[in-house]
Motif scaffolding. Structure first.
Motif, mmCIF file in Angstrom:
data_model
loop_
_atom_site.group_PDB
_atom_site.id
_atom_site.type_symbol
_atom_site.label_atom_id
_atom_site.label_comp_id
_atom_site.label_asym_id
_atom_site.label_seq_id
_atom_site.Cartn_x
_atom_site.Cartn_y
_atom_site.Cartn_z
ATOM 1 N N ILE A 129 -26.514 32.578 -51.630
ATOM 2 C CA ILE A 129 -25.267 33.119 -52.188
ATOM 3 C C ILE A 129 -24.566 34.038 -51.207
ATOM 4 N N LEU A 130 -25.324 34.821 -50.427
ATOM 5 C CA LEU A 130 -24.702 35.735 -49.473
ATOM 6 C C LEU A 130 -23.949 34.974 -48.388
ATOM 7 N N VAL A 131 -24.522 33.862 -47.946
ATOM 8 C CA VAL A 131 -23.848 33.023 -46.951
ATOM 9 C C VAL A 131 -22.564 32.452 -47.538
ATOM 10 N N SER A 132 -22.642 32.013 -48.779
ATOM 11 C CA SER A 132 -21.466 31.443 -49.448
ATOM 12 C C SER A 132 -20.373 32.495 -49.627
ATOM 13 N N ILE A 133 -20.764 33.716 -50.035
ATOM 14 C CA ILE A 133 -19.787 34.787 -50.230
ATOM 15 C C ILE A 133 -19.138 35.164 -48.899
ATOM 16 N N THR A 134 -19.941 35.187 -47.825
ATOM 17 C CA THR A 134 -19.401 35.509 -46.496
ATOM 18 C C THR A 134 -18.371 34.473 -46.066
ATOM 19 N N SER A 135 -18.702 33.198 -46.240
ATOM 20 C CA SER A 135 -17.770 32.120 -45.886
ATOM 21 C C SER A 135 -16.504 32.190 -46.735
ATOM 22 N N TYR A 136 -16.694 32.443 -48.022
ATOM 23 C CA TYR A 136 -15.573 32.577 -48.962
ATOM 24 C C TYR A 136 -14.671 33.744 -48.565
ATOM 25 N N SER A 137 -15.277 34.861 -48.209
ATOM 26 C CA SER A 137 -14.509 36.059 -47.830
ATOM 27 C C SER A 137 -13.766 35.841 -46.514
ATOM 28 N N MET A 138 -14.389 35.131 -45.588
ATOM 29 C CA MET A 138 -13.730 34.837 -44.306
ATOM 30 C C MET A 138 -12.492 33.968 -44.523
ATOM 31 N N SER A 139 -12.575 33.058 -45.479
ATOM 32 C CA SER A 139 -11.411 32.215 -45.806
ATOM 33 C C SER A 139 -10.266 33.085 -46.308
ATOM 34 N N PHE A 140 -10.586 34.064 -47.142
ATOM 35 C CA PHE A 140 -9.563 34.983 -47.652
ATOM 36 C C PHE A 140 -9.001 35.851 -46.537
ATOM 37 N N LEU A 141 -9.850 36.230 -45.598
ATOM 38 C CA LEU A 141 -9.378 37.034 -44.473
ATOM 39 C C LEU A 141 -8.359 36.256 -43.649
ATOM 40 N N MET A 142 -8.605 34.957 -43.459
ATOM 41 C CA MET A 142 -7.662 34.118 -42.705
ATOM 42 C C MET A 142 -6.343 33.952 -43.469
ATOM 43 N N VAL A 143 -6.443 33.804 -44.797
ATOM 44 C CA VAL A 143 -5.227 33.716 -45.614
ATOM 45 C C VAL A 143 -4.421 35.004 -45.495
ATOM 46 N N SER A 144 -5.119 36.144 -45.519
ATOM 47 C CA SER A 144 -4.444 37.439 -45.404
ATOM 48 C C SER A 144 -3.757 37.594 -44.059
ATOM 49 N N MET A 145 -4.381 37.073 -42.998
ATOM 50 C CA MET A 145 -3.776 37.136 -41.662
ATOM 51 C C MET A 145 -2.479 36.334 -41.609
ATOM 52 N N VAL A 146 -2.473 35.181 -42.288
ATOM 53 C CA VAL A 146 -1.245 34.379 -42.358
ATOM 54 C C VAL A 146 -0.179 35.124 -43.153
ATOM 55 N N MET A 147 -0.607 35.773 -44.233
ATOM 56 C CA MET A 147 0.344 36.523 -45.066
ATOM 57 C C MET A 147 0.960 37.694 -44.305
ATOM 58 N N CYS A 148 0.246 38.204 -43.302
ATOM 59 C CA CYS A 148 0.777 39.310 -42.493
ATOM 60 C C CYS A 148 2.113 38.935 -41.842
ATOM 61 N N VAL A 149 2.273 37.656 -41.518
ATOM 62 C CA VAL A 149 3.549 37.186 -40.969
ATOM 63 C C VAL A 149 4.656 37.434 -41.989
ATOM 64 N N GLY A 150 4.359 37.120 -43.259
ATOM 65 C CA GLY A 150 5.326 37.369 -44.329
ATOM 66 C C GLY A 150 5.589 38.847 -44.539
#
Length: 216
Positions: free
Chosen positions: A171-192
């Motif tokens: 589960i910790l590996v899954s949560i880390t991967s899931y959180s990294m995906s959100f971090l990338m989405v947030s980086m894209v949103m920074c452009v906005g």
């Protein structure tokens, strides 16, 4: 090679979560429609308050009296909590309905804002909406939809795997991967975020200058 691998991952993700994308998109559009129609049923008092706010904003833009740092901070306050809320709800097994409500609220905000500006300013309001509201939302909406789908997918995964004894071990590996995906989405949103803080006010300023006195 890498490009083909990434493309394959994206295509597989969309295929596996097609109906989640459809549901999220429908919620966004439902919110937009609700926002558009709600303007028609607003009372005169509420409308006058919003018109006053619109005039004050136009005055500040036209005079160049804008604090871009303050706008950026307000933009972050408006959007980061939404992403964090969706991320957190994805960690639960009961968060999907709330995620969809957030999508509806996001769509409502966009629909209401555009409809109100156009209803008050006509063709000029259409230009303000086109240049002042849509640019950053072209980035925000896909990011909100993607983050909603990621969260719903993860929530469903937890629900399906909870009966397996070994699911806690990864589960910790899954949560880390899931959180990294959100971090990338947030980086894209920074452009906005930067568009809304630095580009949008100047675009609105051009419109106000071109139609001098439409709000003042």
């Amino acid at each position: 090679m890498l490009e083909n691998k990434v493309s394959g991952l994206i295509n597989r993700h969309i295929k596996n979560n097609f109906w989640l994308y459809v549901i999220s998109l429908l919620c966004i559009f439902t919110g937009i429609v609700m926002g558009i129609y709600s303007v028609r049923y607003m009372g005169g008092f509420e409308k006058s308050d919003l018109v006053s706010y619109l005039k004050n904003f136009a005055t500040a833009v036209n005079s160049g009296d804008l604090n871009y740092k303050s706008i950026l901070l307000q933009t972050l306050k408006n959007n980061i909590p939404v992403i964090l809320a969706i991320w957190f709800l994805g960690l639960t097994m009961i968060g999907i309905p709330i995620i969809l409500i957030i999508d509806i609220i996001k769509g409502f905000t966009i629909g209401f804002t555009i409809s109100f500006i156009i209803s008050q300013l006509g063709i000029k309001g259409m230009w303000i909406s086109l240049l002042g509201v849509l640019p950053q939302n072209i980035i925000y909406i896909p990011c909100i939809i993607l983050s909603s789908v990621l969260a719903m997918e993860f929530s469903l995964m937890i629900f399906k795997d909870r009966a397996r004894l070994q699911w806690k071990s990864h589960i910790l590996v899954s949560i880390t991967s899931y959180s990294m995906s959100f971090l990338m989405v947030s980086m894209v949103m920074c452009v906005g975020f930067f568009m809304e803080a630095y580009l949008t006010p100047n675009m609105v300023k051009l419109v106000v200058a071109s139609f001098e006195g439409i709000l003042l």
